[in-house]
Design a protein around this motif. Sequence first.
Motif, PDB file in Angstrom:
ATOM      1  N   UNK A  50      10.964  10.331  -6.700  1.00 14.49           N
ATOM      2  CA  UNK A  50      10.049   9.185  -6.645  1.00 14.49           C
ATOM      3  C   UNK A  50       9.118   9.312  -5.445  1.00 14.49           C
ATOM      4  N   UNK A  51       7.950   8.723  -5.568  1.00 18.10           N
ATOM      5  CA  UNK A  51       7.005   8.686  -4.453  1.00 18.10           C
ATOM      6  C   UNK A  51       7.194   7.387  -3.667  1.00 18.10           C
ATOM      7  N   UNK A  52       7.247   7.521  -2.354  1.00 20.19           N
ATOM      8  CA  UNK A  52       7.372   6.378  -1.451  1.00 20.19           C
ATOM      9  C   UNK A  52       6.181   6.404  -0.512  1.00 20.19           C
ATOM     10  N   UNK A  53       5.378   5.348  -0.580  1.00 20.06           N
ATOM     11  CA  UNK A  53       4.208   5.239   0.286  1.00 20.06           C
ATOM     12  C   UNK A  53       4.629   4.639   1.614  1.00 20.06           C
ATOM     13  N   UNK A  54       4.048   5.148   2.689  1.00 18.42           N
ATOM     14  CA  UNK A  54       4.328   4.657   4.031  1.00 18.42           C
ATOM     15  C   UNK A  54       3.021   4.346   4.732  1.00 18.42           C
ATOM     16  N   UNK A  55       2.878   3.108   5.140  1.00 14.08           N
ATOM     17  CA  UNK A  55       1.715   2.666   5.903  1.00 14.08           C
ATOM     18  C   UNK A  55       2.245   2.056   7.197  1.00 14.08           C
ATOM     19  N   UNK A  56       2.212   2.852   8.261  1.00 16.13           N
ATOM     20  CA  UNK A  56       2.834   2.420   9.513  1.00 16.13           C
ATOM     21  C   UNK A  56       2.255   3.185  10.687  1.00 16.13           C
ATOM     22  N   UNK A  57       2.362   2.567  11.843  1.00 18.44           N
ATOM     23  CA  UNK A  57       1.950   3.219  13.075  1.00 18.44           C
ATOM     24  C   UNK A  57       3.062   4.103  13.611  1.00 18.44           C
ATOM     25  N   UNK A  65      11.871   6.646   8.840  1.00 19.59           N
ATOM     26  CA  UNK A  65      11.397   6.618   7.449  1.00 19.59           C
ATOM     27  C   UNK A  65      11.044   8.017   6.951  1.00 19.59           C
ATOM     28  N   UNK A  66      10.376   8.795   7.775  1.00 21.30           N
ATOM     29  CA  UNK A  66       9.995  10.152   7.365  1.00 21.30           C
ATOM     30  C   UNK A  66      11.235  10.959   6.986  1.00 21.30           C
ATOM     31  N   UNK A  67      12.249  10.907   7.831  1.00 21.82           N
ATOM     32  CA  UNK A  67      13.478  11.649   7.554  1.00 21.82           C
ATOM     33  C   UNK A  67      14.289  11.005   6.423  1.00 21.82           C
ATOM     34  N   UNK A  68      14.284   9.672   6.385  1.00 22.99           N
ATOM     35  CA  UNK A  68      15.051   8.958   5.362  1.00 22.99           C
ATOM     36  C   UNK A  68      14.534   9.181   3.956  1.00 22.99           C
ATOM     37  N   UNK A  69      13.212   9.209   3.804  1.00 27.29           N
ATOM     38  CA  UNK A  69      12.633   9.468   2.488  1.00 27.29           C
ATOM     39  C   UNK A  69      13.027  10.866   2.014  1.00 27.29           C
ATOM     40  N   UNK A  70      12.933  11.830   2.913  1.00 23.69           N
ATOM     41  CA  UNK A  70      13.331  13.194   2.571  1.00 23.69           C
ATOM     42  C   UNK A  70      14.807  13.249   2.224  1.00 23.69           C
ATOM     43  N   UNK A  71      15.639  12.589   3.024  1.00 28.28           N
ATOM     44  CA  UNK A  71      17.088  12.591   2.790  1.00 28.28           C
ATOM     45  C   UNK A  71      17.423  11.989   1.429  1.00 28.28           C
ATOM     46  N   UNK A  75       9.612  11.667  -2.362  1.00 22.27           N
ATOM     47  CA  UNK A  75       8.405  12.307  -1.851  1.00 22.27           C
ATOM     48  C   UNK A  75       7.660  11.300  -0.976  1.00 22.27           C
ATOM     49  N   UNK A  76       7.461  11.650   0.274  1.00 19.20           N
ATOM     50  CA  UNK A  76       6.751  10.783   1.209  1.00 19.20           C
ATOM     51  C   UNK A  76       5.245  10.900   0.992  1.00 19.20           C
ATOM     52  N   UNK A  77       4.575   9.730   0.901  1.00 18.13           N
ATOM     53  CA  UNK A  77       3.127   9.681   0.793  1.00 18.13           C
ATOM     54  C   UNK A  77       2.622   8.792   1.932  1.00 18.13           C
ATOM     55  N   UNK A  78       2.344   9.387   3.104  1.00 16.59           N
ATOM     56  CA  UNK A  78       1.821   8.575   4.208  1.00 16.59           C
ATOM     57  C   UNK A  78       0.348   8.267   3.958  1.00 16.59           C
ATOM     58  N   UNK A  79      -0.045   7.028   4.201  1.00 19.15           N
ATOM     59  CA  UNK A  79      -1.437   6.634   4.030  1.00 19.15           C
ATOM     60  C   UNK A  79      -2.091   6.408   5.383  1.00 19.15           C
TER      61      UNK A  79
END
Length: 139
Positions: A50-57, A65-71, A75-79
Motif C-alpha cells: 500500500x502507498x502511505x502519504x507523509x506530509x510532515x516537517x 514514520x519513514x522507518x515504520x512505513x518500510x517495516x 510504500x512511502x510517498x513523501x509530499x
Amino acid sequence: MPDWLAHRAAVLPGAEALIAGDEILTYADLDLRVRAFAGGLAANGVKPGDRVVLLAGNSLDFAVAVHGVSRAGAVLVPLNTRLNPAELAVQLAGVQPALTLADSLFMANATEAASLAGIAPPVPLALAGDPAAGVLVDT
C-alpha cells in the motif's frame, strides 16, 4: 530490502541512533517506536504494498514514520510541504494512498487537499503509531 534498523538494534541496542532536540534515542528505543508505528499502520488498515502519504516537517515522528512505513512493507510517498492544498490534491489523487499522515503543522493543508482529492482525511502523524498504544508487530 534488509532492515538495517532492526540489525542495529540487535547489535548495538544502547548506542545513540537519533538526537531530536533534548531527546536522545538509542537504536533499541528507535526500533521499539518503529515497531509500534508499523503496528499502528496495520491497525489503520495498511497492508504490504500500500502507498502511505507523509506530509510532515523534519522531526522525530518523521524519522519513525519513514522507518515504520518500510517495516510495514508499505510504500512511502513523501509530499512537498511547500505545496498548497490544490497542488497537494493533484498528487493525492494520482497516488490514491491507503493512508495519508500529516503532522500538526501541515494537518490543515492535508485535510483540505484530501477533501479536494476525494480521499479519506489524513491521520495525525503523532497518533498513527503511538508507542503508548502498545501495538507491536514482529520484526
